[in-house]
Enzyme design. Structure first.
Site, mmCIF file in Angstrom:
data_model
loop_
_atom_site.group_PDB
_atom_site.id
_atom_site.type_symbol
_atom_site.label_atom_id
_atom_site.label_comp_id
_atom_site.label_asym_id
_atom_site.label_seq_id
_atom_site.Cartn_x
_atom_site.Cartn_y
_atom_site.Cartn_z
ATOM 1 N N SER A 5 53.708 -29.662 -29.532
ATOM 2 C CA SER A 5 53.775 -31.020 -28.619
ATOM 3 C C SER A 5 54.011 -30.770 -27.201
ATOM 4 C CB SER A 5 55.273 -31.596 -29.045
ATOM 5 O OG SER A 5 55.176 -32.873 -28.556
ATOM 6 N N HIS A 20 49.709 -36.214 -22.554
ATOM 7 C CA HIS A 20 50.286 -35.840 -23.733
ATOM 8 C C HIS A 20 49.365 -35.293 -24.848
ATOM 9 C CE1 HIS A 20 50.755 -37.395 -28.003
ATOM 10 N NE2 HIS A 20 51.999 -36.709 -27.836
ATOM 11 N N ASN A 24 49.381 -33.622 -28.838
ATOM 12 C CA ASN A 24 50.083 -32.646 -30.085
ATOM 13 C C ASN A 24 49.054 -32.708 -31.291
ATOM 14 O OD1 ASN A 24 51.009 -34.419 -32.385
ATOM 15 N ND2 ASN A 24 51.143 -35.985 -30.732
ATOM 16 N N THR A 25 49.465 -31.452 -31.959
ATOM 17 C CA THR A 25 48.926 -31.519 -33.111
ATOM 18 C C THR A 25 49.960 -30.848 -34.146
ATOM 19 O OG1 THR A 25 48.198 -29.127 -32.935
ATOM 20 C CG2 THR A 25 46.550 -30.991 -32.253
ATOM 21 N N ARG A 26 49.854 -31.084 -35.753
ATOM 22 C CA ARG A 26 50.734 -30.748 -36.496
ATOM 23 C C ARG A 26 50.264 -30.782 -37.867
ATOM 24 N NH1 ARG A 26 50.894 -35.790 -34.594
ATOM 25 N NH2 ARG A 26 50.821 -37.561 -35.781
ATOM 26 N N GLY A 50 67.086 -34.406 -37.753
ATOM 27 C CA GLY A 50 68.046 -33.238 -37.207
ATOM 28 C C GLY A 50 67.381 -32.185 -36.459
#
Length: 293
Positions: free
Chosen positions: A115, A129, A131-133, A276
């Site tokens: 990110s 911006h 991101n890759t996931r 979390g």
């Protein structure tokens, strides 16, 4: 149920780290080839962790942040690989959005990604911006990501260049794909309470699972690799543009839009805090200064 996908998980996580390293190197080069009153910025890297409810190891990552450089006022390039079990609210959100069966019976998950958010010193240089996931559960896997440009002072040629590079990455995967992902970004990065987009768009995709992991991973890689050629030339073009306090005021007010979007609507922010992960890493995207009226 899906396979454990251990080899695929390792391959994806390693690639996210490689992309992070390439971007950090390129951004250091930007800092060093542009003059400025400040010394060239350097990334500070620290480990991040995810807190599991039972205290077990739940993974983490690395937070790479540069502040107060010649080119970048603040830029973060984070990677993470986390795992554990999803809480009730996260389970409900996943089941509703993705239609994943068995989530309540087996809420295990694994996720890895990169990110990036960059806020620039010069108001004429656009924020950005990317991101890759990859996400895995015992019942499904999918990819997501994209990139969008957020100039406070818009230049049509910069927007055209950014979108051309995004299209170049999409075209090998289907002639209509760029139009589809551009429209998805226009919808996703819209701020309903302001009745406007937060920037000039880009591409966005989520829930990508065609059944062909290698093909889906290749699209994810190609869109991530398109980021530097899409963004770096714009910084080189705009960083030396003269600016005044009126320009800075426009920049700070536009950053307010960015902050509102990320705190109110962004799925990644919500998921990171809900599960979390280190809040400093999750909230890395927020600008160092912003203004509201």
């Amino acid at each position: 149920m899906t396979e454990t996908f251990e080899a695929e998980k390792a391959q994806a996580a390693a690639w996210f780290r490689t992309l992070r390293d390439e971007i950090v190197t390129a951004f250091h080069a930007l800092e060093n080839r542009h003059e400025g009153s400040a010394p060239a910025g350097r990334f500070e890297v620290r480990k991040t962790t995810r807190s599991a409810d039972d205290g077990a190891d739940a993974g983490g990552g690395e937070m790479s942040v540069m502040r107060g450089g010649r080119v970048f006022e603040k830029v973060g390039v984070n990677i993470s690989t986390v795992h554990g079990t999803l809480g009730a609210r996260a389970q409900a959100a996943m089941a509703a959005r993705k239609g994943i069966p068995g989530m309540v019976d087996d809420p295990r998950f694994w996720a890895s990604g990169i990110s990036l958010v960059a806020h620039m010193q010069n108001p004429h240089a656009p924020a950005v911006h990317m991101n890759t996931r990859m996400f895995w559960t015992p019942h499904a896997w999918w990819f997501g990501g994209g990139a969008d440009l957020n100039p406070c002072i818009e230049y049509a040629e910069d927007t055209a260049h950014f979108h051309a590079e995004m299209k170049r990455a999409c075209d090998p995967h289907g002639g209509a794909l760029y139009d589809e992902l551009k429209a998805w970004a226009d919808e996703y990065f819209y701020i309903p309470h302001r009745k406007r987009a937060r920037g000039v768009g880009g591409i966005f995709f989520d829930d990508l699972n065609t059944g062909n992991w290698a093909a889906d991973f290749k699209l994810t890689q190609d869109t991530g690799a398109a980021f530097l050629p899409a963004f770096v030339p714009l910084v080189d073009r705009r960083h030396q543009t003269p600016w005044d306090e009126a320009d800075k005021d426009i920049q700070l007010r536009h950053r307010g839009l960015y902050a509102e979007y990320n705190l109110v609507y962004d799925r990644g922010t919500k998921f990171g805090l809900e599960t979390g992960h280190d809040p400093e890493a999750v909230l890395m995207s927020l600008p160092p200064m912003a203004k509201w009226y």
